[in-house]
Design a protein around this motif. Structure first.
Motif, PDB file in Angstrom:
ATOM      1  N   CYS A   1       0.850  -1.188   0.000  1.00 46.38           N
ATOM      2  CA  CYS A   1       0.000   0.000   0.000  1.00 46.38           C
ATOM      3  C   CYS A   1       0.891   1.245   0.000  1.00 46.38           C
ATOM      4  O   CYS A   1       1.861   1.309   0.766  1.00 46.38           O
ATOM      5  CB  CYS A   1      -0.891  -0.006   1.239  1.00 46.38           C
ATOM      6  SG  CYS A   1      -1.935   1.465   1.375  1.00 46.38           S
TER       7      CYS A   1
ATOM      8  N   VAL B   1       0.203   4.104   1.133  1.00 42.27           N
ATOM      9  CA  VAL B   1      -0.106   5.004   2.256  1.00 42.27           C
ATOM     10  C   VAL B   1       0.270   4.393   3.601  1.00 42.27           C
ATOM     11  O   VAL B   1       0.857   5.060   4.444  1.00 42.27           O
ATOM     12  CB  VAL B   1      -1.609   5.383   2.243  1.00 42.27           C
ATOM     13  CG1 VAL B   1      -1.957   6.310   3.390  1.00 42.27           C
ATOM     14  CG2 VAL B   1      -1.995   6.003   0.908  1.00 42.27           C
TER      15      VAL B   1
ATOM     16  N   VAL C   1      -7.077  -0.118  -0.737  1.00 39.65           N
ATOM     17  CA  VAL C   1      -6.826   1.314  -0.963  1.00 39.65           C
ATOM     18  C   VAL C   1      -8.152   2.051  -1.163  1.00 39.65           C
ATOM     19  O   VAL C   1      -8.338   3.146  -0.615  1.00 39.65           O
ATOM     20  CB  VAL C   1      -5.868   1.528  -2.151  1.00 39.65           C
ATOM     21  CG1 VAL C   1      -5.800   2.987  -2.551  1.00 39.65           C
ATOM     22  CG2 VAL C   1      -4.482   1.021  -1.798  1.00 39.65           C
TER      23      VAL C   1
ATOM     24  N   HIS D   1      -8.308   4.295   2.070  1.00 37.66           N
ATOM     25  CA  HIS D   1      -7.629   5.538   1.698  1.00 37.66           C
ATOM     26  C   HIS D   1      -8.358   6.237   0.547  1.00 37.66           C
ATOM     27  O   HIS D   1      -7.887   6.236  -0.593  1.00 37.66           O
ATOM     28  CB  HIS D   1      -6.179   5.256   1.288  1.00 37.66           C
ATOM     29  CG  HIS D   1      -5.428   4.416   2.268  1.00 37.66           C
ATOM     30  ND1 HIS D   1      -5.108   4.847   3.539  1.00 37.66           N
ATOM     31  CD2 HIS D   1      -4.933   3.155   2.179  1.00 37.66           C
ATOM     32  CE1 HIS D   1      -4.454   3.896   4.175  1.00 37.66           C
ATOM     33  NE2 HIS D   1      -4.342   2.853   3.366  1.00 37.66           N
TER      34      HIS D   1
ATOM     35  N   VAL E   1      -6.604   8.658  -2.145  1.00 31.05           N
ATOM     36  CA  VAL E   1      -5.772   8.189  -3.256  1.00 31.05           C
ATOM     37  C   VAL E   1      -6.629   8.135  -4.523  1.00 31.05           C
ATOM     38  O   VAL E   1      -7.749   7.637  -4.509  1.00 31.05           O
ATOM     39  CB  VAL E   1      -5.186   6.792  -2.938  1.00 31.05           C
ATOM     40  CG1 VAL E   1      -4.423   6.242  -4.124  1.00 31.05           C
ATOM     41  CG2 VAL E   1      -4.293   6.875  -1.716  1.00 31.05           C
ATOM     42  N   ASP E   2      -6.070   8.646  -5.622  1.00 27.00           N
ATOM     43  CA  ASP E   2      -6.769   8.616  -6.907  1.00 27.00           C
ATOM     44  C   ASP E   2      -6.817   7.178  -7.420  1.00 27.00           C
ATOM     45  O   ASP E   2      -5.769   6.572  -7.696  1.00 27.00           O
ATOM     46  CB  ASP E   2      -6.051   9.523  -7.915  1.00 27.00           C
ATOM     47  CG  ASP E   2      -6.725   9.524  -9.267  1.00 27.00           C
ATOM     48  OD1 ASP E   2      -7.968   9.509  -9.316  1.00 27.00           O
ATOM     49  OD2 ASP E   2      -5.996   9.533 -10.277  1.00 27.00           O
TER      50      ASP E   2
ATOM     51  N   PHE F   1      -3.796   4.866  -9.327  1.00 23.41           N
ATOM     52  CA  PHE F   1      -3.333   3.738  -8.526  1.00 23.41           C
ATOM     53  C   PHE F   1      -3.522   2.431  -9.288  1.00 23.41           C
ATOM     54  O   PHE F   1      -2.655   1.562  -9.271  1.00 23.41           O
ATOM     55  CB  PHE F   1      -4.066   3.690  -7.187  1.00 23.41           C
ATOM     56  CG  PHE F   1      -3.605   2.560  -6.320  1.00 23.41           C
ATOM     57  CD1 PHE F   1      -2.326   2.550  -5.796  1.00 23.41           C
ATOM     58  CD2 PHE F   1      -4.444   1.499  -6.049  1.00 23.41           C
ATOM     59  CE1 PHE F   1      -1.887   1.502  -5.003  1.00 23.41           C
ATOM     60  CE2 PHE F   1      -4.017   0.445  -5.261  1.00 23.41           C
ATOM     61  CZ  PHE F   1      -2.740   0.451  -4.739  1.00 23.41           C
TER      62      PHE F   1
END
Length: 119
Positions: free
Chosen positions: A73, A75, A90, A94, A97-98, A102
């Motif tokens: 990941c 992040v 993700v 998160h 995050v785009d 990703f």
């Protein structure tokens, strides 16, 4: 009885015979399963995990058993052996995050892993 009705009756009997004959092979998710590869007890020699289908054991031995997770990941410290699981992680953990960029990164990493495994 007319000749036409006699032919229809014989045709129906032929179809019934086809329906009762067991197929020599079957399909499971698009793969052909041979009669000796049906459900059973397939255990991993490395870790002892047991699978019902031989193809699942083969996947486990190729991707999971004794291997460290290769997808990390960006992040947090979470790691996964499967890119789909990391992608879900993700997206759910998160949201900042785009997702599109990703996914592209994951696809590139998968391609690199595949190339190095083949060579």
């Amino acid at each position: 009885m007319s000749a036409q009705s006699d032919r229809m009756r014989r045709g129906a009997q032929d179809l019934r015979g086809l329906a009762t004959d067991p197929p020599s092979t079957s399909k499971k998710r698009g793969r052909e399963i041979l009669p000796n590869q049906g459900p059973g007890q397939y255990s991993c020699s490395g870790c002892g995990k047991v699978y019902r289908w031989k193809c699942n054991l083969t996947t486990h031995e190729r991707l999971e058993c004794g291997k460290e997770p290769c997808f990390k990941c960006p992040v947090c410290p979470h790691r996964s052996k499967f890119r789909g699981n990391l992608y879900k992680h993700v997206l759910s953990k998160h949201p900042e995050v785009d997702a599109q960029s990703f996914r592209r990164e994951l696809n590139l990493k998968q391609q690199l892993l595949h190339k190095t495994a083949v060579e």
